[in-house]
Design a protein around this motif. Sequence first.
Motif: not given
Length: 320
Positions: A9-35
């Motif tokens: 695929p042209p792009l496949y990612t594993v991403y780190i997600l962070r809450s803009t309200v509480r920076h200590s809240s984090l999540y990990i996921g994967s996607t070919p389309n980050p937006p």
Amino acid sequence: MPGLSKPIPPLYTVYILRSTVRHSSLYIGSTPNPPRRLKQHNGDAKGGAVRTSRETLRPWEMVGIVSGFPGMVAALKFEWALTNPHLSLHIPSTSRITISTQKKRNGHPKRPRHSLTSIISNLHLLLRVPSFARWPLELRFFAPEVHKAWKKWCDTANEPVRESIPVYTDFGPAHTDTTADESGPITGIDEPWGIHALPLDYKPLKDYVTKTNSIYTFEREGSCVICREYLPPGEGLYATCPNTGCEGTGHVSCWSRHMLGNSDEDVIPISGQCPQCKGKVMWGEMMKEMTLRVRGAKEVDKLLKKPRKRTAEVAAEDSE
């Protein structure tokens, strides 16, 4: 490699997600389309994850991604390992950083809570373990403090990640000072940045594909640049140098042996030198083009299709 019916695929990612309200809240996921995936996490599109559905933590932001995975399965393996570093068999027990100290009701180890430090340290570790160390991966950071945490860990870690893993930063128009290992042009206020500037299609390969399309369509493969044997058109698995102006073509097996050199342990090449142009070539880039050419005829046609002229331009030509 992905399934035989599909190209890398042209792009496949594993991403780190962070809450803009509480920076200590984090999540990990994967996607070919980050937006698109970010919209789902923020409730602006259907989908998302239950753990990111709390309105009190929205909006979320993607602060870092790993890209370059050869397909969904590969990305999911890396995502699971990064999410569960206390269990992942990809991490040798002697190297494990995250240790579970509690158990669930069913007796299984309970995953320790994510922190930025734990994610960064395990990301650094996973990029060094045999399962992932030779994949053509890239890192991108979209928040200065996250990139700072990465650099700090790199400075203190006992072992470095391989030098050929590029690290990019894009902190947006509000940040003009970049300290990445590699960086592209500074974006303007009205230009997309971060995950919105990532290429979601094969356009970055257009010049490369245009060249190889000409070579293979008109049967100009010639002789293998490594073993010098004649390459019968359409009768083998061939790869071509990605460097501009070079049409060096050879058997995939020959390219592999050439790039691995005298290594008896490594199976997947990372990079090497083209015997014809003497320029540097990246194995991952060659394989993405080759699988696109062999398995993605529709994608190639779409990529090389010339845009239709506007009506006014056609009318002007007809009147001449």
